[in-house]
Enzyme design. Structure first.
Site, short mmCIF file in Angstrom:
data_model
loop_
_atom_site.label_atom_id
_atom_site.label_comp_id
_atom_site.label_asym_id
_atom_site.label_seq_id
_atom_site.Cartn_x
_atom_site.Cartn_y
_atom_site.Cartn_z
N THR A 12 113.16 16.98 -8.74
CA THR A 12 112.90 15.44 -8.26
C THR A 12 113.49 14.70 -7.72
OG1 THR A 12 111.17 14.04 -10.76
CG2 THR A 12 113.32 15.41 -11.07
N LYS A 64 113.41 14.74 -3.68
CA LYS A 64 112.64 16.12 -3.00
C LYS A 64 112.20 15.40 -1.51
CE LYS A 64 109.61 15.03 -6.88
NZ LYS A 64 107.96 14.11 -7.33
N ASP A 120 103.53 18.68 -6.95
CA ASP A 120 103.01 17.21 -7.25
C ASP A 120 101.20 17.44 -6.59
OD1 ASP A 120 104.84 16.43 -8.83
OD2 ASP A 120 105.87 15.47 -6.87
N GLY A 161 97.87 1.52 -4.90
CA GLY A 161 98.62 1.99 -5.44
C GLY A 161 99.48 2.99 -3.61
N ALA A 221 103.53 8.57 -5.19
CA ALA A 221 102.29 9.19 -6.40
C ALA A 221 101.39 8.82 -5.43
CB ALA A 221 102.86 8.21 -7.33
N ARG A 247 99.43 -3.94 -3.29
CA ARG A 247 100.17 -4.83 -3.24
C ARG A 247 100.73 -5.45 -2.12
NH1 ARG A 247 104.61 -5.88 -7.39
NH2 ARG A 247 105.73 -4.76 -6.37
N THR A 248 101.67 -4.35 -1.57
CA THR A 248 102.01 -4.62 -0.33
C THR A 248 101.05 -3.56 0.67
OG1 THR A 248 104.24 -5.08 -1.39
CG2 THR A 248 104.07 -5.17 0.73
N ARG A 297 102.85 -1.60 3.48
CA ARG A 297 103.10 -0.62 2.75
C ARG A 297 101.88 0.78 2.90
NH1 ARG A 297 105.51 0.95 -3.01
NH2 ARG A 297 106.66 3.07 -1.91
N GLY A 356 97.46 10.61 -16.80
CA GLY A 356 98.04 10.80 -16.56
C GLY A 356 98.94 11.96 -16.17
P1 ATR Z 1 106.13 5.87 -7.48
O1 ATR Z 1 107.12 7.02 -6.43
O2 ATR Z 1 106.14 6.34 -9.38
O3 ATR Z 1 104.79 6.38 -6.76
P2 ATR Z 1 106.58 3.34 -5.85
O4 ATR Z 1 106.98 3.95 -4.86
O5 ATR Z 1 107.81 2.51 -6.81
O6 ATR Z 1 106.74 4.84 -7.50
O7 ATR Z 1 105.31 3.45 -6.10
C1 ATR Z 1 105.03 2.30 -7.11
C2 ATR Z 1 103.33 1.19 -7.13
O8 ATR Z 1 102.86 0.34 -7.94
C3 ATR Z 1 104.01 0.59 -5.48
O9 ATR Z 1 102.24 0.60 -5.22
C4 ATR Z 1 104.05 -0.77 -5.69
O10 ATR Z 1 103.09 -1.64 -5.04
P3 ATR Z 1 104.46 -2.13 -3.49
O11 ATR Z 1 103.68 -1.44 -2.85
O12 ATR Z 1 103.41 -3.65 -3.57
O13 ATR Z 1 105.48 -2.51 -4.85
C5 ATR Z 1 103.04 -0.96 -7.21
N1 ATR Z 1 103.27 -1.97 -8.13
C6 ATR Z 1 104.21 -2.05 -8.59
N2 ATR Z 1 104.84 -3.22 -9.31
C7 ATR Z 1 103.20 -4.34 -9.08
C8 ATR Z 1 101.70 -4.84 -9.71
N3 ATR Z 1 103.36 -5.97 -10.63
N4 ATR Z 1 101.31 -5.41 -9.08
C9 ATR Z 1 100.03 -4.29 -8.30
N5 ATR Z 1 101.80 -3.74 -8.03
C10 ATR Z 1 102.20 -2.80 -8.07
#
Ligand code: ATR
Length: 299
Positions: free
Chosen positions: A77, A81, A117, A142, A146, A167-168, A171, A262
């Site tokens: 993990t 990975k 996964d 997202g 994941a 959000r971004t 990305r 989940g």
């Molecule tokens: P994982 O590997 O579990 O997917 P990660 O790579 O940290 O974890 O991704 C977290 C996701 O949650 C991202 O899509 C993140 O958005 P950003 O790419 O903009 O950071 C999203 N996320 C986290 N906090 C958030 C929030 N408050 N509102 C909207 N999206 C959020």
């Protein structure tokens, strides 16, 4: 797979205790030992699943130890990975595509890497919601790790379209650029764009792969979609598993949609790993039940 079964039948009489475990950095809350050890017990396989926490500079040596005759392999993990991907002898096709592994199988001293996964996510859709992704329209919230695993699986299953809302936005752009083919099936928008309703109301499957709704986070009580943005005839999957029913899943239930918790993604990656290590069918319900009990005991 057949070779693994044979290995078991031959060695079983020797009463060896097989070793298997999870490689990672911060594993004190890992649920994997809980449900994997139940599966070994149920299948009467003399194996112990352990937690193996160590730092990056030990990874190579740890991977090599998996070649021992009594080792089944390991789960891998965060943050190993991608690194472990380069340390095995052989890779399964999905692992090659995604460039990361979460499972290593020891086949008589030769190590093969897999990504359950991806396979576990697709299997959970099919087995828990009888959802066949082929030809379907998907909205993913997202663009992190994941989301990446889910998208790889869905592209392989030949979905009709995938909208990535993040959000971004940059990305999300970067993420879909990793998919050499099938670019036309993707669209991207901000998770806060008003147009998200148009997309969500046409979706067959909505996945939350953000941390929004996660217990103890600043967004613990938030959902990125309200009930009126969720169609009744869709499946809503929240990759967040703590709490078991997130605010998004509550909204989905209110809208009349089918939900997948989940915890199923976690269980099914483990189910696929177990089956690769042992060649036996995993006792899915027992694993889920045990994980739930453990989870609830934590309060
Ligand atoms: P994982 O590997 O579990 O997917 P990660 O790579 O940290 O974890 O991704 C977290 C996701 O949650 C991202 O899509 C993140 O958005 P950003 O790419 O903009 O950071 C999203 N996320 C986290 N906090 C958030 C929030 N408050 N509102 C909207 N999206 C959020």
């Amino acid at each position: 797979m057949i070779l693994t079964v044979k290995k078991f039948e031959i060695n079983y009489k020797r009463n060896d205790l097989y070793q298997v475990g999870i490689f990672g950095e911060k594993l004190s809350h890992s649920l994997s030992p809980v449900f994997q050890n139940v599966a070994f017990k149920y299948c009467q396989i003399p194996a112990l699943y352990e937690v193996w926490e160590f730092s990056k500079d030990e990874l190579h040596e740890r991977v090599n130890l998996l070649r021992k005759p009594n080792s089944l392999g390991a789960n891998v993990t965060i943050p190993y990975k991608e690194l472990a991907y380069d340390m095995v002898d052989d890779l399964d096709e999905t692992a090659k595509q995604i460039g990361a592994i979460n499972t290593i199988v020891n086949n008589s001293g030769k190590l093969k890497g897999y990504n359950t996964d991806v396979s576990g996510f697709i299997r959970s859709l099919k087995e828990i919601a009888s959802f066949d992704p082929t030809g379907k329209n998907v909205l993913i919230l997202g663009a992190g790790g994941a989301a990446r695993a889910a998208i790889f699986g869905l592209v392989n299953e030949k979905v009709n379209s995938i909208t990535v809302a993040n959000r971004t936005v940059d990305r999300a752009v970067k993420l879909i650029n990793d998919f050499g083919v099938d670019q036309e099936i993707f669209s991207i928008l901000s998770v806060y764009d008003e147009k998200i309703s148009e997309i969500s109301l046409r979706a067959d499957l909505i996945i939350n792969a953000t941390s929004v709704g996660m217990k103890h986070s600043s967004m613990e009580f938030e959902s990125l979609l309200s009930p009126d943005q969720i169609p009744a005839n869709c499946v809503v999957y929240d990759i967040v598993y703590n709490p078991l029913i997130t605010p998004l899943l509550k909204n989905a239930q209110e809208a009349g949609a089918e939900i997948i918790q989940g915890l199923w993604m976690l269980i099914f990656q483990g189910v696929d790993s177990f089956e690769l290590w042992t060649g036996k069918s995993a006792p899915v319900q027992n694993m889920y039940q045990k994980a739930m009990e453990h989870f609830k005991s934590l309060g």
